[in-house]
Design an enzyme around this catalytic site. Sequence first.
Site, PDB file in Angstrom:
ATOM      1  N   THR A  93      -5.995   0.190   6.017  1.00 50.42           N
ATOM      2  CA  THR A  93      -5.249   0.685   4.879  1.00 50.42           C
ATOM      3  C   THR A  93      -6.007   0.853   3.254  1.00 50.42           C
ATOM      4  O   THR A  93      -6.697  -0.765   3.159  1.00 50.42           O
ATOM      5  CB  THR A  93      -4.320   0.575   4.226  1.00 50.42           C
ATOM      6  N   VAL A 113       6.884   5.929   8.701  1.00 53.58           N
ATOM      7  CA  VAL A 113       5.767   5.545   8.035  1.00 53.58           C
ATOM      8  C   VAL A 113       6.147   4.160   7.737  1.00 53.58           C
ATOM      9  O   VAL A 113       6.396   3.463   7.944  1.00 53.58           O
ATOM     10  CB  VAL A 113       6.968   6.212   6.757  1.00 53.58           C
ATOM     11  N   THR A 115      -2.542  -4.788   3.517  1.00 48.89           N
ATOM     12  CA  THR A 115      -2.724  -3.928   4.536  1.00 48.89           C
ATOM     13  C   THR A 115      -2.347  -4.713   5.466  1.00 48.89           C
ATOM     14  O   THR A 115      -1.874  -5.727   5.408  1.00 48.89           O
ATOM     15  CB  THR A 115      -4.141  -3.430   4.191  1.00 48.89           C
TER      16      THR A 115
HETATM   17  N1  ASP Z   1      -0.084  -0.554   6.463  1.00 44.60           N
HETATM   18  C1  ASP Z   1      -0.686   0.068   6.711  1.00 44.60           C
HETATM   19  C2  ASP Z   1       0.413   0.922   7.871  1.00 44.60           C
HETATM   20  O1  ASP Z   1       1.299   0.106   7.961  1.00 44.60           O
HETATM   21  C3  ASP Z   1      -1.316   0.226   8.053  1.00 44.60           C
HETATM   22  C4  ASP Z   1      -3.171  -0.604   7.840  1.00 44.60           C
HETATM   23  O2  ASP Z   1      -2.941  -0.626   6.571  1.00 44.60           O
HETATM   24  O3  ASP Z   1      -3.830  -1.310   8.261  1.00 44.60           O
HETATM   25  O4  ASP Z   1       0.509   1.794   8.418  1.00 44.60           O
END
Ligand code: ASP
Length: 329
Positions: free
Chosen positions: A190, A219, A241
Amino acid sequence: MKRRKFLKNSGLTTAGFLSTSILASCKTENKIEPESATLPPIRPVAVCTWNFLNATAKAWEVLDAGGSALDAVEQGVRVEEADVTNETVGKGGRPDRDGNVTLDACIMDKDGNCGSVVYLQNIAHPVSVARKVMEETPHIILAGKGAEQFAYEQGFKKEDLFTESTRKQYEEWKKTSKYETTINIENHDTIGMLAIDKNGDIAGACTTSGMAYKVAGRVGDSPIIGAGLFVDNEVGGATATGVGEEVIRTVGSFLIVELMRQGMSPQEACEEGVKRIMKKNEGREDFQIGFLAINKQGETGGYCVHPGFTYREYSESGHENNTVKSFYS
Ligand code: ASP
Protein backbone atom coordinates in the site's frame (compact mmCIF):
# COMPACT_ATOMS: atom_id res chain seq x y z
CA MET A 1 12.32 20.87 28.77
CA LYS A 2 11.74 18.96 25.59
CA ARG A 3 8.66 20.04 23.65
CA ARG A 4 7.12 16.61 23.69
CA LYS A 5 7.57 16.25 27.44
CA PHE A 6 6.07 19.67 27.83
CA LEU A 7 3.01 18.64 25.84
CA LYS A 8 2.66 15.51 27.94
CA ASN A 9 2.87 17.38 31.21
CA SER A 10 0.74 20.31 30.35
CA GLY A 11 -1.74 18.86 27.91
CA LEU A 12 -1.53 22.21 26.09
CA THR A 13 -2.31 22.52 22.42
CA THR A 14 0.33 23.58 19.95
CA ALA A 15 -1.16 27.04 19.83
CA GLY A 16 -0.96 27.19 23.59
CA PHE A 17 2.61 26.02 23.53
CA LEU A 18 3.63 28.52 20.92
CA SER A 19 2.15 31.50 22.68
CA THR A 20 3.69 30.33 25.96
CA SER A 21 7.11 30.00 24.39
CA ILE A 22 6.78 33.41 22.76
CA LEU A 23 5.92 34.96 26.12
CA ALA A 24 8.77 33.14 27.85
CA SER A 25 11.25 34.27 25.28
CA CYS A 26 10.04 37.89 25.40
CA LYS A 27 10.42 37.90 29.16
CA THR A 28 13.98 36.56 29.27
CA GLU A 29 15.17 38.83 26.48
CA ASN A 30 13.28 41.75 28.00
CA LYS A 31 12.32 42.94 24.53
CA ILE A 32 9.64 42.18 21.97
CA GLU A 33 10.97 39.77 19.39
CA PRO A 34 9.32 39.17 16.02
CA GLU A 35 7.17 36.02 16.17
CA SER A 36 9.34 34.27 13.59
CA ALA A 37 12.29 34.39 15.99
CA THR A 38 10.52 32.27 18.57
CA LEU A 39 8.37 29.88 16.53
CA PRO A 40 9.85 26.45 15.85
CA PRO A 41 10.80 26.28 12.18
CA ILE A 42 8.27 24.67 9.88
CA ARG A 43 9.77 21.88 7.84
CA PRO A 44 7.66 21.05 4.80
CA VAL A 45 8.13 17.39 4.00
CA ALA A 46 6.39 14.48 2.28
CA VAL A 47 6.91 10.87 3.28
CA CYS A 48 5.38 7.65 2.04
CA THR A 49 5.49 3.96 2.75
CA TRP A 50 7.89 2.01 0.52
CA ASN A 51 10.09 3.47 -2.14
CA PHE A 52 7.50 5.31 -4.21
CA LEU A 53 9.85 7.99 -5.54
CA ASN A 54 7.56 9.47 -8.21
CA ALA A 55 4.69 9.84 -5.75
CA THR A 56 6.77 11.68 -3.16
CA ALA A 57 8.36 13.82 -5.86
CA LYS A 58 4.86 14.88 -6.96
CA ALA A 59 3.83 15.64 -3.38
CA TRP A 60 6.98 17.69 -2.90
CA GLU A 61 6.27 19.64 -6.10
CA VAL A 62 2.88 20.63 -4.64
CA LEU A 63 4.37 21.58 -1.25
CA ASP A 64 7.25 23.50 -2.78
CA ALA A 65 4.82 25.55 -4.85
CA GLY A 66 3.02 26.53 -1.62
CA GLY A 67 0.21 23.98 -1.99
CA SER A 68 -1.59 22.45 0.97
CA ALA A 69 -0.57 19.18 2.61
CA LEU A 70 -4.00 17.86 1.61
CA ASP A 71 -3.41 18.56 -2.09
CA ALA A 72 0.12 17.19 -1.80
CA VAL A 73 -0.93 13.80 -0.42
CA GLU A 74 -3.82 13.44 -2.86
CA GLN A 75 -1.69 14.37 -5.87
CA GLY A 76 1.17 12.24 -4.60
CA VAL A 77 -0.69 8.97 -4.14
CA ARG A 78 -2.59 9.48 -7.41
CA VAL A 79 0.73 8.92 -9.17
CA GLU A 80 0.78 5.35 -7.90
CA GLU A 81 -2.93 4.82 -8.53
CA ALA A 82 -2.30 5.70 -12.18
CA ASP A 83 0.84 3.60 -12.54
CA VAL A 84 -0.27 0.30 -14.05
CA THR A 85 3.12 -1.29 -13.43
CA ASN A 86 2.38 -1.01 -9.71
CA GLU A 87 0.14 -4.00 -9.06
CA THR A 88 -0.85 -3.15 -5.49
CA VAL A 89 -2.50 0.25 -5.88
CA GLY A 90 -5.15 1.72 -8.22
CA LYS A 91 -5.48 0.66 -11.83
CA GLY A 92 -3.49 -2.50 -12.40
CA GLY A 93 -3.99 -3.66 -8.81
CA ARG A 94 -4.42 -7.41 -8.40
CA PRO A 95 -7.96 -8.77 -8.00
CA ASP A 96 -9.63 -10.75 -5.25
CA ARG A 97 -10.00 -14.50 -5.60
CA ASP A 98 -13.21 -14.12 -7.62
CA GLY A 99 -11.57 -11.81 -10.14
CA ASN A 100 -12.86 -8.45 -8.86
CA VAL A 101 -10.39 -5.57 -8.64
CA THR A 102 -11.56 -3.69 -5.55
CA LEU A 103 -9.85 -0.57 -4.25
CA ASP A 104 -9.72 0.99 -0.77
CA ALA A 105 -8.54 4.50 0.09
CA CYS A 106 -8.85 7.28 2.63
CA ILE A 107 -7.70 10.83 3.21
CA MET A 108 -7.54 13.05 6.30
CA ASP A 109 -6.90 16.77 6.69
CA LYS A 110 -5.53 19.12 9.34
CA ASP A 111 -8.95 19.67 10.90
CA GLY A 112 -9.68 16.00 11.43
CA ASN A 113 -12.00 15.84 8.42
CA CYS A 114 -11.75 12.55 6.63
CA GLY A 115 -13.22 10.52 3.80
CA SER A 116 -12.93 6.91 2.76
CA VAL A 117 -14.05 4.46 0.10
CA VAL A 118 -14.01 0.70 0.47
CA TYR A 119 -14.56 -2.08 -2.05
CA LEU A 120 -14.66 0.46 -4.90
CA GLN A 121 -14.68 -1.03 -8.40
CA ASN A 122 -14.12 0.42 -11.90
CA ILE A 123 -12.68 3.74 -10.70
CA ALA A 124 -8.95 4.37 -11.00
CA HIS A 125 -8.53 7.08 -8.36
CA PRO A 126 -10.16 6.01 -5.10
CA VAL A 127 -8.26 8.63 -3.09
CA SER A 128 -9.98 11.41 -5.02
CA VAL A 129 -13.36 9.78 -4.49
CA ALA A 130 -12.51 9.60 -0.77
CA ARG A 131 -11.75 13.31 -0.83
CA LYS A 132 -15.12 13.97 -2.47
CA VAL A 133 -16.81 11.90 0.25
CA MET A 134 -15.06 14.12 2.80
CA GLU A 135 -15.88 17.39 1.09
CA GLU A 136 -19.23 16.79 -0.58
CA THR A 137 -21.15 14.53 1.79
CA PRO A 138 -21.95 14.49 5.52
CA HIS A 139 -20.48 10.94 5.64
CA ILE A 140 -17.02 9.44 6.06
CA ILE A 141 -17.12 5.99 4.45
CA LEU A 142 -18.88 4.91 1.26
CA ALA A 143 -18.72 1.26 0.20
CA GLY A 144 -19.08 -0.85 -2.92
CA LYS A 145 -21.84 -0.01 -5.40
CA GLY A 146 -22.86 3.11 -3.48
CA ALA A 147 -19.31 4.45 -3.59
CA GLU A 148 -19.11 3.67 -7.31
CA GLN A 149 -22.44 5.38 -8.01
CA PHE A 150 -21.29 8.42 -6.02
CA ALA A 151 -18.05 8.53 -8.03
CA TYR A 152 -19.96 8.65 -11.33
CA GLU A 153 -22.16 11.41 -9.96
CA GLN A 154 -18.99 13.33 -9.13
CA GLY A 155 -17.70 12.97 -12.70
CA PHE A 156 -15.29 10.05 -12.35
CA LYS A 157 -15.21 7.76 -15.35
CA LYS A 158 -15.68 4.01 -15.49
CA GLU A 159 -12.49 2.08 -16.27
CA ASP A 160 -11.44 -1.52 -16.53
CA LEU A 161 -8.89 -1.81 -13.72
CA PHE A 162 -7.39 -5.06 -15.02
CA THR A 163 -4.26 -4.92 -17.11
CA GLU A 164 -3.03 -7.64 -19.43
CA SER A 165 -0.42 -8.55 -16.83
CA THR A 166 -2.80 -8.79 -13.84
CA ARG A 167 -5.34 -10.76 -15.88
CA LYS A 168 -2.66 -13.23 -16.93
CA GLN A 169 -1.38 -13.58 -13.36
CA TYR A 170 -4.91 -14.14 -12.10
CA GLU A 171 -5.55 -16.91 -14.66
CA GLU A 172 -2.28 -18.49 -13.53
CA TRP A 173 -3.18 -18.12 -9.82
CA LYS A 174 -6.54 -19.84 -10.34
CA LYS A 175 -4.74 -23.06 -11.24
CA THR A 176 -3.70 -23.48 -7.59
CA SER A 177 -5.83 -20.79 -5.88
CA LYS A 178 -3.26 -20.56 -3.12
CA TYR A 179 -3.48 -17.54 -0.88
CA GLU A 180 -0.25 -16.45 0.80
CA THR A 181 0.77 -13.27 2.57
CA THR A 182 4.31 -13.39 1.27
CA ILE A 183 6.58 -11.12 3.27
CA ASN A 184 7.71 -8.08 1.29
CA ILE A 185 6.78 -9.73 -1.98
CA GLU A 186 4.57 -7.42 -3.89
CA ASN A 187 1.21 -8.91 -3.17
CA HIS A 188 0.41 -6.21 -0.66
CA ASP A 189 2.24 -2.91 -0.85
CA THR A 190 0.00 0.00 0.00
CA ILE A 191 1.02 3.62 -0.36
CA GLY A 192 0.39 5.65 2.79
CA MET A 193 1.56 9.24 2.57
CA LEU A 194 1.94 12.04 5.13
CA ALA A 195 2.88 15.65 4.43
CA ILE A 196 3.52 18.94 6.19
CA ASP A 197 3.01 22.14 4.21
CA LYS A 198 4.49 25.62 4.51
CA ASN A 199 1.84 26.56 7.08
CA GLY A 200 2.95 23.63 9.22
CA ASP A 201 -0.31 21.76 8.63
CA ILE A 202 -0.39 17.99 8.30
CA ALA A 203 -2.51 15.75 6.05
CA GLY A 204 -2.40 12.10 5.03
CA ALA A 205 -3.73 9.68 2.43
CA CYS A 206 -3.64 5.95 2.01
CA THR A 207 -4.63 3.86 -1.04
CA THR A 208 -4.41 0.21 -2.01
CA SER A 209 -5.90 -2.68 -3.95
CA GLY A 210 -5.53 -4.65 -0.73
CA MET A 211 -4.19 -8.14 -0.53
CA ALA A 212 -4.01 -9.95 -3.82
CA TYR A 213 -6.53 -12.80 -4.17
CA LYS A 214 -8.27 -11.89 -0.91
CA VAL A 215 -11.70 -13.28 -0.12
CA ALA A 216 -14.32 -11.29 -2.05
CA GLY A 217 -15.63 -8.50 0.14
CA ARG A 218 -12.55 -8.28 2.33
CA VAL A 219 -11.49 -4.78 3.40
CA GLY A 220 -8.16 -4.17 5.14
CA ASP A 221 -6.80 -1.39 7.31
CA SER A 222 -5.87 1.06 4.57
CA PRO A 223 -9.23 2.89 4.23
CA ILE A 224 -10.03 2.66 7.95
CA ILE A 225 -9.36 5.96 9.70
CA GLY A 226 -7.27 5.23 12.80
CA ALA A 227 -5.98 1.92 11.44
CA GLY A 228 -4.27 2.54 8.08
CA LEU A 229 -4.06 6.31 8.56
CA PHE A 230 -4.48 8.93 11.23
CA VAL A 231 -3.62 12.62 11.44
CA ASP A 232 -3.82 14.95 14.40
CA ASN A 233 -2.57 18.39 13.43
CA GLU A 234 -1.46 19.15 16.99
CA VAL A 235 0.75 16.10 17.15
CA GLY A 236 1.55 14.36 13.86
CA GLY A 237 0.40 11.57 11.59
CA ALA A 238 0.93 7.87 11.01
CA THR A 239 0.18 5.33 8.31
CA ALA A 240 0.60 1.61 7.83
CA THR A 241 1.24 -1.10 5.29
CA GLY A 242 1.18 -4.86 5.57
CA VAL A 243 -1.36 -7.34 6.84
CA GLY A 244 -4.28 -5.05 7.55
CA GLU A 245 -6.11 -7.37 9.92
CA GLU A 246 -3.30 -7.01 12.46
CA VAL A 247 -3.17 -3.23 12.07
CA ILE A 248 -6.92 -2.98 12.65
CA ARG A 249 -6.70 -5.09 15.83
CA THR A 250 -4.49 -2.43 17.44
CA VAL A 251 -5.99 0.60 15.62
CA GLY A 252 -2.35 1.07 14.67
CA SER A 253 -2.09 4.58 13.22
CA PHE A 254 -4.23 6.16 15.93
CA LEU A 255 -2.16 4.35 18.55
CA ILE A 256 1.06 5.74 17.12
CA VAL A 257 -0.21 9.32 17.01
CA GLU A 258 -1.43 9.02 20.61
CA LEU A 259 1.97 7.64 21.67
CA MET A 260 3.59 10.68 20.08
CA ARG A 261 1.14 12.91 21.94
CA GLN A 262 2.31 11.31 25.15
CA GLY A 263 5.93 12.13 24.41
CA MET A 264 7.36 9.49 22.11
CA SER A 265 9.31 10.36 18.98
CA PRO A 266 7.91 9.05 15.67
CA GLN A 267 10.54 6.30 15.77
CA GLU A 268 9.73 5.24 19.34
CA ALA A 269 6.00 5.30 18.63
CA CYS A 270 6.33 3.10 15.53
CA GLU A 271 8.44 0.62 17.49
CA GLU A 272 5.88 0.46 20.27
CA GLY A 273 3.10 0.02 17.70
CA VAL A 274 4.78 -3.03 16.18
CA LYS A 275 5.57 -4.44 19.64
CA ARG A 276 1.89 -4.22 20.63
CA ILE A 277 1.00 -6.20 17.51
CA MET A 278 3.68 -8.80 18.16
CA LYS A 279 2.46 -9.21 21.72
CA LYS A 280 -0.86 -10.40 20.33
CA ASN A 281 0.96 -12.68 17.87
CA GLU A 282 3.68 -14.25 19.98
CA GLY A 283 5.96 -16.46 17.91
CA ARG A 284 4.23 -15.65 14.62
CA GLU A 285 6.66 -14.78 11.88
CA ASP A 286 4.53 -15.15 8.79
CA PHE A 287 3.40 -11.58 8.25
CA GLN A 288 4.82 -8.16 7.60
CA ILE A 289 3.69 -4.78 8.87
CA GLY A 290 5.40 -1.44 8.40
CA PHE A 291 4.50 1.75 10.25
CA LEU A 292 5.54 5.26 9.24
CA ALA A 293 5.07 8.38 11.36
CA ILE A 294 5.80 12.09 11.33
CA ASN A 295 5.49 14.66 14.10
CA LYS A 296 4.65 18.34 14.04
CA GLN A 297 8.34 19.26 13.80
CA GLY A 298 8.76 17.16 10.67
CA GLU A 299 10.74 14.40 12.40
CA THR A 300 9.99 11.01 10.87
CA GLY A 301 10.36 7.39 11.90
CA GLY A 302 9.42 3.90 10.83
CA TYR A 303 9.53 0.33 12.09
CA CYS A 304 8.43 -3.04 10.76
CA VAL A 305 8.08 -6.71 11.66
CA HIS A 306 10.60 -8.09 9.15
CA PRO A 307 13.51 -6.38 7.40
CA GLY A 308 12.64 -4.96 4.01
CA PHE A 309 10.24 -2.11 4.72
CA THR A 310 11.47 1.32 3.67
CA TYR A 311 9.98 4.79 3.41
CA ARG A 312 10.71 7.58 0.99
CA GLU A 313 11.18 11.09 2.38
CA TYR A 314 11.23 14.27 0.31
CA SER A 315 12.03 17.73 1.66
CA GLU A 316 14.03 20.79 0.67
CA SER A 317 17.19 18.97 1.65
CA GLY A 318 16.57 16.34 -1.02
CA HIS A 319 15.08 12.89 -0.92
CA GLU A 320 16.04 9.49 0.33
CA ASN A 321 14.75 5.98 0.77
CA ASN A 322 15.04 5.18 4.48
CA THR A 323 15.54 1.59 5.54
CA VAL A 324 13.86 1.00 8.88
CA LYS A 325 14.73 -1.28 11.75
CA SER A 326 12.64 -4.39 12.33
CA PHE A 327 11.28 -6.55 15.16
CA TYR A 328 12.88 -9.68 13.68
CA SER A 329 16.39 -9.39 12.24
N1 ASP B 1 -2.61 -3.00 4.37
C1 ASP B 1 -3.12 -3.46 3.11
C2 ASP B 1 -4.31 -4.34 3.37
O1 ASP B 1 -4.34 -5.04 4.37
C3 ASP B 1 -2.16 -4.20 2.30
C4 ASP B 1 -0.75 -3.69 2.31
O2 ASP B 1 -0.41 -2.69 2.82
O3 ASP B 1 0.12 -4.32 1.79
O4 ASP B 1 -5.19 -4.39 2.54
